[in-house]
Design an enzyme around this catalytic site. Structure first.
Site, PDB file in Angstrom:
ATOM      1  N   HIS A 161      33.893  -1.440 -18.041  1.00  0.00           N
ATOM      2  CA  HIS A 161      34.641  -2.639 -17.105  1.00  0.00           C
ATOM      3  C   HIS A 161      34.062  -3.886 -17.389  1.00  0.00           C
ATOM      4  O   HIS A 161      34.679  -4.761 -17.132  1.00  0.00           O
ATOM      5  CB  HIS A 161      34.199  -2.370 -15.647  1.00  0.00           C
ATOM      6  CG  HIS A 161      35.639  -1.181 -15.127  1.00  0.00           C
ATOM      7  ND1 HIS A 161      35.855  -1.578 -13.589  1.00  0.00           N
ATOM      8  CD2 HIS A 161      36.220  -0.337 -15.805  1.00  0.00           C
ATOM      9  CE1 HIS A 161      36.699  -0.512 -13.539  1.00  0.00           C
ATOM     10  NE2 HIS A 161      36.857   0.109 -14.496  1.00  0.00           N
ATOM     11  N   LYS A 177      42.318   7.122  -5.585  1.00  0.00           N
ATOM     12  CA  LYS A 177      42.762   5.778  -5.737  1.00  0.00           C
ATOM     13  C   LYS A 177      42.908   5.503  -7.314  1.00  0.00           C
ATOM     14  O   LYS A 177      43.628   5.037  -8.020  1.00  0.00           O
ATOM     15  CB  LYS A 177      41.774   4.520  -5.168  1.00  0.00           C
ATOM     16  CG  LYS A 177      42.047   3.174  -5.394  1.00  0.00           C
ATOM     17  CD  LYS A 177      41.808   2.727  -6.691  1.00  0.00           C
ATOM     18  CE  LYS A 177      42.452   1.072  -6.656  1.00  0.00           C
ATOM     19  NZ  LYS A 177      42.060   0.716  -7.975  1.00  0.00           N
TER      20      LYS A 177
END
Ligand code: NDP
Length: 421
Positions: free
Chosen positions: A374, A259
């Site tokens: 993040h 992914k």
């Protein structure tokens, strides 16, 4: 050669101006981006059915890619925070180690005619194979324009799988992806193949498992760019090798490993107007070809050479012509930014981006963890979701980072307090 220094710190307009200055865009192309003149509704309405409007996503640029000795800037269409930053970060590090090299193994698309009710599989296979040259000629006659362009049907073979006798056709689609091309050719062969085999054709259709359109990208990263501390660099390289091995043995990890690779690949496939469903389907089927789903990339640490070697191989049947590529002005800008590569070059560029994205993700995972990087981007998304205006965002982001853990409710409360102060 580092290009577009400080690109991330500029505003969108300044970034477009920088590309103009570098000669990477023409004035007209710059206007398409500045004025957001994407896909016209009249064309969108011709492309698909029941159209209401068009749909926007961020169109970004990852600079600093050195591929086969040439500098590239890569357009990326993605809504996911940190993907473009990670790609640019990885590209910069890999550029300092000589960049990427790519290899396109072959460029053919495969299609199949699946036959049922074949009484004698051996006899049918023999008769089809004896007729191979005529069948290839018939396929080419069904799509003469690709033959004029130097492509066309190249190979035909037969395999018996379960209750089916399957006839495979391989075609060189030149600059196109080749789906419609192959489907046309296969349908033109169906009657003759039914007669030759005595069977019934269940379907005649392109396969997305494009094992004759494989591309590899490789890089050799100097330990010194992994860390200034030589011992830490050895440890990072070793842990990245382990992370790559984990994706070979654990499908739960392999799915997430891949992914991450597709965070980059999809963004560039989309930006260049290619069929990302086709690329995803082909790559995931390829990743499972051994019978177990595996990571598509491999990293190997060589402490003696002080290098970390990265490699990715996957099917990449992308196009520079056909489909909707010529119809979307922003897609045209993407091809220009890339320097109008051929389909073969584009496949190598996309594979390099996938490897870069994988490098960034694995390096973060085996060192600081993914969340550290993040957090700031998550805080920014939350600030925007909470309704912060552009000038309020930086202050709200810092307040969120000081008040971990944070969520939308906290962002809304802090925004209200900020507005009162
Ligand atoms: P097209 O049907 O658009 O055919 C390619 C076009 O590109 C032709 O019109 C061809 O012109 C033109 N062309 C111009 N220059 C070149 C060149 N140098 N080399 C090759 N072609 C050139 O596209 P494809 O057959 O490639 O099919 C791709 C489309 O099919 C995608 O939109 C995809 O989404 C869709 N699709 C995908 C499927 C799947 O993945 N399973 C199934 C069905 C559809 P000319 O005819 O004059 O040669």
């Amino acid at each position: 050669m580092a290009r577009l220094p400080g690109f991330a710190k500029l505003s969108p307009t300044e970034r477009i101006e920088a590309l103009l200055k570098e000669g990477l865009l023409t004035w007209d192309e710059a206007q398409i981006l500045k004025e957001q003149k994407g896909l016209p509704l009249s064309i969108a309405d011709q492309l698909t059915e029941n159209v209401l409007s068009t749909f926007d996503l961020p169109f970004s640029l990852a600079p600093y890619f050195l591929i086969n000795g040439r500098d590239y800037v890569l357009p990326m269409v993605t809504e996911e925070p940190s993907v473009v930053a990670a790609a640019s970060f990885a590209a910069k590090l890999i550029q300092r180690s000589g960049g990427f090299t790519t290899q396109v193994h072959q460029r053919q698309m495969i299609g199949e005619i699946a036959l049922t009710d074949v009484e004698d599989v051996e006899v049918a296979s023999k008769r089809i194979l004896e007729d191979k040259e005529t069948l290839l000629q018939l396929a080419n006659e069904a799509y003469p324009s690709i033959v004029k362009r130097g492509g066309g049907a190249r190979d035909l073979w037969v395999e018996n799988k379960g209750d089916f006798l399957i006839v495979y056709l391989a075609v060189d689609p030149k600059e196109a992806m080749g789906a419609n091309m192959l489907n046309t050719m296969l349908e033109a062969l169906t009657d003759r193949i039914q007669k030759l085999s005595g069977g019934q054709a269940l379907m005649a259709i392109l396969s997305n498992l494009a094992t004759r359109s494989l591309v590899s990208a490789r890089c050799a990263i100097d330990f010194k760019v992994l860390s200034r501390n030589p011992e830490e660099a050895i440890e990072i390289a070793h842990r990245m090798e382990l992370a790559s091995q984990l994706a070979q043995v654990d499908p739960y990890r392999a799915a997430t490993h891949n992914k991450g690779i597709f965070n980059g690949i999809d963004a560039l496939v989309l930006a260049t107007g290619n069929d990302w469903r086709a690329i995803e389907a082909g790559a995931h089927a390829y990743a499972a070809q051994s019978g177990s789903y595996k990571g598509l990339s491999h990293w190997t640490s060589q402490p003696k050479e002080k290098k970390l070697y990265g490699e990715i191989t996957l099917p990449m049947p992308v196009a520079t012509k056909g489909g909707s590529i010529g119809l979307n002005p922003t897609v045209q800008v993407s091809h220009r930014l890339l320097g109008e590569p051929s389909a073969i070059e584009l496949a190598g560029i996309i594979a390099s981006l996938g490897l870069a994205q994988n490098f960034a993700a694995l390096k973060a995972l085996v060192t600081t963890g993914i969340q550290a990087g993040h957090m700031k981007l998550q805080a920014r998304s939350l600030a925007l979701l909470a309704g912060a205006k552009e000038e309020e965002v930086p202050r709200l982001v810092s307040q969120l980072l000081e008040n971990k853990p944070f969520n939308l409710e906290k962002a809304q409360t802090l925004l209200q307090e900020l507005r009162k102060s």
